[in-house]
Design a protein around this motif. Structure first.
Motif, PDB file in Angstrom:
ATOM      1  N   ARG A 259       0.027   5.118   2.907  1.00 26.52           N
ATOM      2  CA  ARG A 259      -0.843   5.223   4.081  1.00 26.52           C
ATOM      3  C   ARG A 259      -0.970   3.871   4.776  1.00 26.52           C
ATOM      4  O   ARG A 259      -0.836   2.828   4.121  1.00 26.52           O
ATOM      5  CB  ARG A 259      -2.218   5.750   3.668  1.00 26.52           C
ATOM      6  N   GLY A 260      -1.152   3.931   6.058  1.00 22.24           N
ATOM      7  CA  GLY A 260      -1.273   2.688   6.824  1.00 22.24           C
ATOM      8  C   GLY A 260       0.107   2.135   7.163  1.00 22.24           C
ATOM      9  O   GLY A 260       1.125   2.815   7.008  1.00 22.24           O
ATOM     10  N   GLU A 261       0.089   0.874   7.588  1.00 17.46           N
ATOM     11  CA  GLU A 261       1.359   0.260   7.997  1.00 17.46           C
ATOM     12  C   GLU A 261       2.250   0.041   6.775  1.00 17.46           C
ATOM     13  O   GLU A 261       1.761  -0.347   5.713  1.00 17.46           O
ATOM     14  CB  GLU A 261       1.070  -1.079   8.665  1.00 17.46           C
ATOM     15  N   LEU A 262       3.560   0.311   6.942  1.00 19.46           N
ATOM     16  CA  LEU A 262       4.476   0.188   5.804  1.00 19.46           C
ATOM     17  C   LEU A 262       4.617  -1.268   5.370  1.00 19.46           C
ATOM     18  O   LEU A 262       4.999  -2.129   6.154  1.00 19.46           O
ATOM     19  CB  LEU A 262       5.855   0.757   6.180  1.00 19.46           C
ATOM     20  N   GLN A 263       4.284  -1.550   4.111  1.00 19.62           N
ATOM     21  CA  GLN A 263       4.470  -2.892   3.542  1.00 19.62           C
ATOM     22  C   GLN A 263       5.533  -2.754   2.464  1.00 19.62           C
ATOM     23  O   GLN A 263       5.501  -1.803   1.684  1.00 19.62           O
ATOM     24  CB  GLN A 263       3.191  -3.357   2.835  1.00 19.62           C
ATOM     25  N   PRO A 270       8.619   0.337  -0.812  1.00 23.27           N
ATOM     26  CA  PRO A 270       7.281   0.532  -0.244  1.00 23.27           C
ATOM     27  C   PRO A 270       6.195   0.185  -1.252  1.00 23.27           C
ATOM     28  O   PRO A 270       6.324   0.480  -2.440  1.00 23.27           O
ATOM     29  CB  PRO A 270       7.237   2.037   0.067  1.00 23.27           C
TER      30      PRO A 270
END
Ligand SMILES: Cc1cc2nc3c(=O)[nH]c(=O)nc-3n(C[C@H](O)[C@H](O)[C@H](O)COP(=O)(O)O)c2cc1C
Length: 479
Positions: A259-263, A270
């Motif tokens: 969830r959220g921006e892919l880090q 991921p």
């Protein structure tokens, strides 16, 4: 018509679901073996039409496919498919497989019937000779064949339908309609679409035959990675949702993106965090049974899952390497040997899958697998998605197809980078690789992060059966 049966509490909920594993890894042999042990065996319906016509072109050893085809109720279909694809002595070694026309929003009745037939055959064989439960697994995102697949599985009396990889909101209503042999439809996802002209996929049983008995409406289990999605489906699906599989990011196959921006980690994988942890208290509040999936391959995990309110677990990786699995025996043995030597790695690849979802790839030192050197060919096309051309026409594309073709269709170059052809790679995994002028398609094996746990079962003799997996999960001796 009579006999529209509801599958209400025909049996207590199984503690173990053998997860659907496409393409053809969880085949009828594996699902039947699990089902005969009193647990839920699940066949994969993804691309199973291609698997069917390849088995026929390989001569259908043992006659299993033809035995099931004889029981297919829609007149004329089996005969036509046999005439077209069955090769009694199998293909010559240098002969490529004949392929099916790729799916589009609308395909011929004959093309639909091959999909109906293939799903029927897989479920029929999985159910043959016992009265255990059998499910079918389909990917929501592989939209175009899904209605025909569901109908075929239902004609064979499938007990459960399990679907994730997308939001299967419209599937429960489709199951209700198909059980009555009524037309069913799904809204097609179309990129660059103008809302003015939504496209619906439809399947109308009455165009194929005149049935006399209503079908059993299977239970529907949605595979989710967030309690919020489970809550939405429980409330807003087009029909009854009977439960959930809650799948975490360590599970084999595709994973939900974080969830959220892919880090990404330093290895390019991921990173998942607190927000990706499913709130099981919220799951319990929904009042529907749920199973936990992803790294739940021990008796302690099963106990822990049940203690947290789950009905049990869904397991894939341990079953993928058992004797009954559809993975080609040579590849299975190579991976097991690689694990024994500590020479394997599971990589969660954020780019490999054309779907855009992270996909876990098994890397074994010295073992060939599909990579960037593959000469791109798109001839199976299950992961093609629909888009509107600049003139408003409906067309189809896949970021793993030849790059110039994808660009000519308006696709972006960056979307093609690192993409693998899952259709051909996964079909190679089960020993049905397409032959090309430069050799055979290479495999692309997927497994969960806990692949090494197969050694608990494989260490003694290098292999193990589905019954041993179940005994291991239930903490008892194999029967
Ligand atoms: C080889 C393989 C293929 C898979 N294919 C699918 C699939 O086609 N559809 C699906 O919903 N899940 C698929 N999965 C996920 C499994 O159904 C299951 O949820 C998962 O394997 C459970 O976690 P585990 O790998 O830690 O046992 C696959 C898993 C594996 C190992």
């Amino acid at each position: 018509m009579t006999d529209n049966l509801e599958r209400e509490d025909v049996a207590p909920h199984p503690a173990i679901i053998q997860g659907g594993m496409g393409i053809g890894v969880s085949n009828w042999r594996l699902a039947r073996a699990v089902s005969r042990q009193g647990q839920l065996g699940v066949v994969s319906g993804t691309s199973i039409d291609t698997v069917l016509v390849r088995r026929l072109q390989d001569g259908d050893p043992g006659g299993h496919v033809r035995r099931a085809m004889e029981r297919f109720p829609i007149p004329g279909v089996s005969k036509r498919v046999l005439e077209r694809y069955f090769l009694p002595c199998g293909r010559r070694a240098d002969q490529p497989y004949a392929v099916l026309p790729m799916y589009r929003a609308s395909v011929s009745l004959a093309r639909q019937q091959i999909t109906v037939l293939a799903n029927f055959v897989e479920v029929w064989l999985a159910k043959e000779g016992h009265d255990g439960l059998v499910g079918v697994n389909l990917l929501t995102k592989v939209q175009m064949p899904n209605l025909a697949s569901l109908y075929g599985a239902m004609l064979a009396g499938v007990d459960h339908v399990l679907m994730g990889a997308g939001i299967p909101r419209e599937i429960p209503g489709a199951l209700d309609a198909l059980a009555r042999h009524e037309p069913a439809s799904l809204k097609l996802d179309v990129e660059n679409a103008t809302d003015a002209a939504p496209v619906f996929l439809s399947f109308d049983p009455s165009k194929h035959w005149q049935p006399t008995r209503l079908l059993t409406r299977p239970r529907f289990l949605a595979i989710v990675s967030a309690h919020t999605l489970a809550a939405t489906l429980a409330r807003k699906a087009t029909g009854r949702v009977d439960g959930f599989v809650v799948e975490g990011p360590t599970a084999g196959g595709h994973n939900a993106p974080p969830r959220g921006e892919l880090q990404l980690s330093s290895d390019g994988e991921p990173l998942y965090g607190e927000r990706d942890v499913v709130d099981l208290e919220k799951m319990r509040e929904l009042g529907l049974p749920f199973w936990l999936a992803g790294g739940t391959g021990t008796a302690d995990s099963v106990k822990a899952a049940r203690a947290r309110g789950a009905a049990g677990v869904q397991v894939g990786t341990l079953f993928a390497y058992c004797d009954e699995s559809g993975l080609a025996p040579k590849l299975r043995a190579e991976v097991i040997a690689g694990v024994a030597k500590g020479a394997t790695r599971i990589r969660t690849d954020p780019r490999a899958s054309p779907t855009g979802y992270p996909f876990k790839v098994v890397e074994v030192e010295g073992m060939a697998r599909q990579d960037d050197t593959r000469v791109r060919v798109c001839d199976l096309g299950y992961l093609r998605t629909a888009y509107r051309t600049s003139t408003g026409r409906l067309d189809y594309r896949c970021p793993a197809e030849p790059v110039e073709t994808y660009l000519a269709k308006g696709g972006r170059l960056e979307d093609t980078i690192g993409r693998r052809c899952l259709c051909n790679g996964l079909t190679a995994n089960i020993g049905l690789p397409q032959r090309r002028s430069d050799g055979e398609e290479l495999p692309l094996i997927t497994s969960g992060d806990e692949l090494s746990s197969i050694m608990q079962l494989a260490s003694a003799r290098g292999s193990y059966g589905a019954a041993e997996v179940i005994a291991h999960l239930l903490g008892r001796a194999a029967s």
